[in-house]
Design an enzyme around this catalytic site. Structure first.
Site, PDB file in Angstrom:
ATOM      1  N   TYR A  10       1.820 -49.836  30.157  1.00  0.00           N
ATOM      2  CA  TYR A  10       0.832 -50.804  30.652  1.00  0.00           C
ATOM      3  C   TYR A  10       0.409 -50.457  32.074  1.00  0.00           C
ATOM      4  CZ  TYR A  10      -1.207 -55.436  31.598  1.00  0.00           C
ATOM      5  OH  TYR A  10      -2.059 -56.461  31.923  1.00  0.00           O
ATOM      6  N   SER A  30      -4.881 -55.500  37.001  1.00  0.00           N
ATOM      7  CA  SER A  30      -3.628 -56.254  37.059  1.00  0.00           C
ATOM      8  C   SER A  30      -2.920 -55.918  38.365  1.00  0.00           C
ATOM      9  CB  SER A  30      -2.725 -55.870  35.880  1.00  0.00           C
ATOM     10  OG  SER A  30      -1.434 -56.440  36.014  1.00  0.00           O
TER      11      SER A  30
END
Length: 369
Positions: A211, A198
């Site tokens: 995350y 990501s």
């Protein structure tokens, strides 16, 4: 300034070109900084053109590919795309009874197999491996796409340790578990591993530490694995999505309702000291979960599908694909500038592009008096 260039698979001619160009650049007079910068830029543009001119598409027919997290989002769309191109797709879903799994079973060709898989479970991964090994042991697995992931927001002082562990178990250790299980099949045909990290594996974001930690960890794991797999002819690739969250299943109707329940439990259980310091109004912002955009569909994630296709079917894939979710993707811009600009510039830029809710400023003001 850090420049990331994929030098893997260089021919002798290309390597000689790069070395010669660098020699000419750094032998130029030190005072001619502008000239050196222009020469450096020209070298990398020339390198990119040479590399991509020599790239070709690999014949997809007969090649097996395993994708995790196909219930929704990237995984579901990628399984459909690769199935349409003739690959033999193992589309794994957390539940074989999910809507996404049912649609893949219904719409897929005879080459599509929908399997149940929980990447956070050793037993589930082992069972999946036995199923797949019985089918493609001889041919091997051309590509393993570690796409499964979960997200849960919350400031460090507010989020629970259990949430940190759960997110890492799926996003990070899930990929590690899959690689350790399936690498022998990938090595058999000198295939590829594609790990979906990501932009949050490159740049920190407020309220996303659990995350972000998992994706930073996956970035490091992927780099280590790439170096280790070079001698086997296996390519290991990062695919780093930018601002695509609302175009995937992360914020579909079912997940939005689940996030609301989790967030309410989170703010109901904070200590009185935290409630006073942050303010009830700020804590209530956790209930404002983004919703799926009406009309969101595969066309919204086409840049991601293009990156996946190149990573899987190009003879010379990049080592990483940072994919912008918009024409001007602020998250990806920050990730690209992170290694260039100092913190005293990056932090104000972050808060300009991603301002805190006004409740945060109200809470910080009242807590001082």
């Amino acid at each position: 300034m850090t420049l990331r260039v994929d030098m893997s698979g260089l021919s002798a001619t290309e390597l000689l070109f790069c070395v010669s160009a660098l020699f000419l650049i750094y032998m130029s007079p030190h005072g001619l900084t502008v000239v050196r910068c222009l020469l450096t830029g020209s070298m990398f543009v020339s390198y990119w053109l040479i590399r991509h001119a020599r790239a070709r598409r690999i014949d997809p027919r007969g090649k097996y590919i395993l994708i995790t997290g196909c219930d929704t989002g990237f995984g579901n769309s990628l399984a459909r795309l690769l199935d349409s191109k003739g690959l033999k797709v193992f589309a794994t879903c957390l539940s074989e009874h999910s809507e996404g799994a049912k649609l893949l079973t219904k719409d897929g060709s005879k080459n599509m197999r929908v399997l149940q898989l929980d990447v956070s479970s050793d037993a589930s991964v082992d069972a999946c491996l036995e199923q797949i090994k019985s089918i493609c042991f001889k041919e091997g697995l051309w590509a393993l796409v570690n796409n499964a992931g979960i997200i849960r927001r919350g400031d460090v002082e507010i989020q629970t340790v259990e949430a940190y562990k759960r997110i890492a178990e799926v996003n990070l250790f899930g990929a590690v578990r899959m690689c350790k299980a399936f690498l022998p099949l990938v090595r058999k045909c000198k295939g590829r591993v594609i790990n979906v990290t990501s932009v949050r594996g490159l740049q920190a974001f407020c309220g996303d530490s659990a995350y972000v930690m998992s994706k930073f960890g996956l970035e490091g794991f992927t780099d280590c694995l790439r170096l280790e797999m070079r001698r086997f002819g296996v390519k290991v690739i990062h695919v780093e999505p930018g601002m695509f969250g609302l175009s995937t299943g992360l914020y579909n109707e079912e997940n939005v309702e689940r996030y609301k329940v989790l967030n309410k439990k989170l703010i109901d259980n904070v200590s009185d000291e935290i409630r006073t310091a942050y303010g009830q109004d700020y804590l209530d912002t956790y209930m404002r979960v983004p919703k799926m955009r009406p009309g969101s569909s595969d066309k919204d994630i086409q840049p991601m599908l293009d990156a996946f296709e190149d990573a899987i079917l190009s003879s010379r894939p990049n080592s990483r694909y940072l994919v912008d979710g918009k024409s001007v993707d602020g998250d990806c811009t920050m990730a690209r500038l992170r290694n260039v600009l100092p913190v005293f510039i990056m932090d104000p830029l972050y808060f300009y592009l991603r301002p805190l809710p006004k409740e945060a400023f109200y809470a910080s003001t009242t807590s001082r008096h």
